[in-house]
Scaffold this motif. Sequence first.
Motif, short mmCIF file in Angstrom:
data_model
loop_
_atom_site.label_atom_id
_atom_site.label_comp_id
_atom_site.label_asym_id
_atom_site.label_seq_id
_atom_site.Cartn_x
_atom_site.Cartn_y
_atom_site.Cartn_z
N GLY A 61 96.51 13.16 2.63
CA GLY A 61 95.40 12.22 2.52
C GLY A 61 95.64 11.17 1.45
O GLY A 61 95.37 9.98 1.65
N VAL A 62 96.17 11.60 0.29
CA VAL A 62 96.42 10.67 -0.81
C VAL A 62 97.52 9.67 -0.45
O VAL A 62 97.44 8.49 -0.79
N VAL A 118 93.90 15.45 11.84
CA VAL A 118 94.06 14.00 11.89
C VAL A 118 92.76 13.32 11.46
O VAL A 118 92.76 12.36 10.68
N ALA A 119 91.63 13.83 11.97
CA ALA A 119 90.33 13.26 11.61
C ALA A 119 90.09 13.41 10.11
O ALA A 119 89.55 12.51 9.45
N GLY A 120 90.50 14.54 9.54
CA GLY A 120 90.35 14.76 8.11
C GLY A 120 91.18 13.80 7.28
O GLY A 120 90.71 13.25 6.28
N VAL A 121 92.43 13.58 7.70
CA VAL A 121 93.31 12.66 6.99
C VAL A 121 92.77 11.23 7.07
O VAL A 121 92.76 10.49 6.07
N ILE A 122 92.31 10.82 8.25
CA ILE A 122 91.74 9.47 8.41
C ILE A 122 90.52 9.30 7.51
O ILE A 122 90.35 8.27 6.85
N THR A 123 89.69 10.32 7.45
CA THR A 123 88.49 10.28 6.60
C THR A 123 88.87 10.08 5.14
O THR A 123 88.31 9.22 4.45
N LEU A 124 89.82 10.88 4.67
CA LEU A 124 90.26 10.77 3.27
C LEU A 124 90.93 9.42 3.01
O LEU A 124 90.70 8.80 1.97
N ALA A 125 91.74 8.96 3.97
CA ALA A 125 92.45 7.70 3.79
C ALA A 125 91.48 6.54 3.64
O ALA A 125 91.66 5.67 2.78
#
Length: 474
Positions: free
Chosen positions: A286-287, A347-354
Amino acid sequence: MVTTVFFAGLQVSQIGVEATSEKTYTIATDVTFPPFVYADENNEYVGIDISLMKEIAKVEGFKVKIQPVGFNAAIQSVQSGQVDGMIAGMTITNDRKKTFDFSTPYYSSGIVMAVKPNSSVKGLDNLKGKKVAVKTGTSGADYANSIKDKYGFKVVTFDDSDNMYNDVKSGNAVACFEDSAVLSYGIKTGLALKIVTKPTATGNYGFAVKKGANQELLSKFNEGLKKLKANGTYDKIIKQYTGSEAISKQKANATVDETTLSGILKQNKSVLIKGLGQTIYLTIVGVIFATIFGVLVGFLGVLPNGFARGLSATIIYIFRGLPLIVLALFIYNGVPNLTGSKIPAFVAGVITLALNEGAYIAAFVKGGIESVDKGQMEAARSLGLPFGKAMRKVILPQGIKLMIPSFVNQFIITLKDTSILSVIGLLELTQTGKIIIARNLQGFTVWGIIAVIYLIIITLLTLLSKIVERRLNR
């Protein structure tokens, strides 16, 4: 003759391929709903719903991928098309039939009210002016809301059963409403509550799919359920998870006492480490994407172009202003509902964090560059350096010193924010805690362990931030 044999062999080969290429359906379920869904002593999902779904898949020739996301999240996942169906002790109601297509009922249960063992509340008439706890989206919540005006009580809502029970045990609420089968099972296995009403508002549980979708799956469920009832498997499953024999067997099989801190750690050490690993992995990925996104948006904000600066400010404003949980649910459930394409939870989690963390990174990248004295850029340009080269050679080396501590701090914030992504079913540290609590009902101790784990990791990152800051200031 040879041709005949060739085509016969080809047909046999095709039949073999068709027999082995079973379709896989993704099925959402709850995480804290024993005896229908819960994690056993090996932290594997078991229960009436899980066993029924797997047995039906076996007799009907398809495969299932169980996705434990919680009751409310399961409903949203079906509505958005992220999953093919859900089985989570869901009561069939007329309102729900407007949104879902239901299977033949597979279980019947009523709603009961439970209180602390020494409570003065003996029935509904004693609830006036008091608070009762319910679980989001359940029949118990619907029933409580339907009678709250009549009996004069207030309703407080929780996302999972453990928090609902704890609200009663702590005295914040005087009672809770839940399915009779679930509460009876919980009390028999150590839940410190007692039931004070007879089952009412009896309803039927059904397997659900999105209205008008996955009719083949629904038909297979109905056919499989019929076969399980006919061959006696259904009765064996119900008996396996309910009644005194099942409770005694569960207690006899328990090898570790999970009422103590050492017992909980011993039993769940491996899954806690796995959950922590997923949290760290999600944080790092995410970072990385948040940094890429944030740096690009931050640079837009300092370009000598009004449109670019306005676009940067708008992006930062939108994604910093949206609550992380709203953004996660919109990406995971809202976007697939609009596009018709599924998005994996990770993928949804990574997009949210990004998007969320990236907006904060963009803000301090922009601020770091703008904090460099404007005379530096003017001097560089007066020496004939173009804007890009002046930014690269003069401004950025000074601005980066101001940004790096903020990057480390943002890493810490991202680590904490991953806990919110449990709402879309990501099996990180927080979701792991929910699963453990669903089995042992030791919420205080389990959350204490998870809190300590977070504090240790955050302390290490904070020390790293201070070391980096000291070196930069030399």
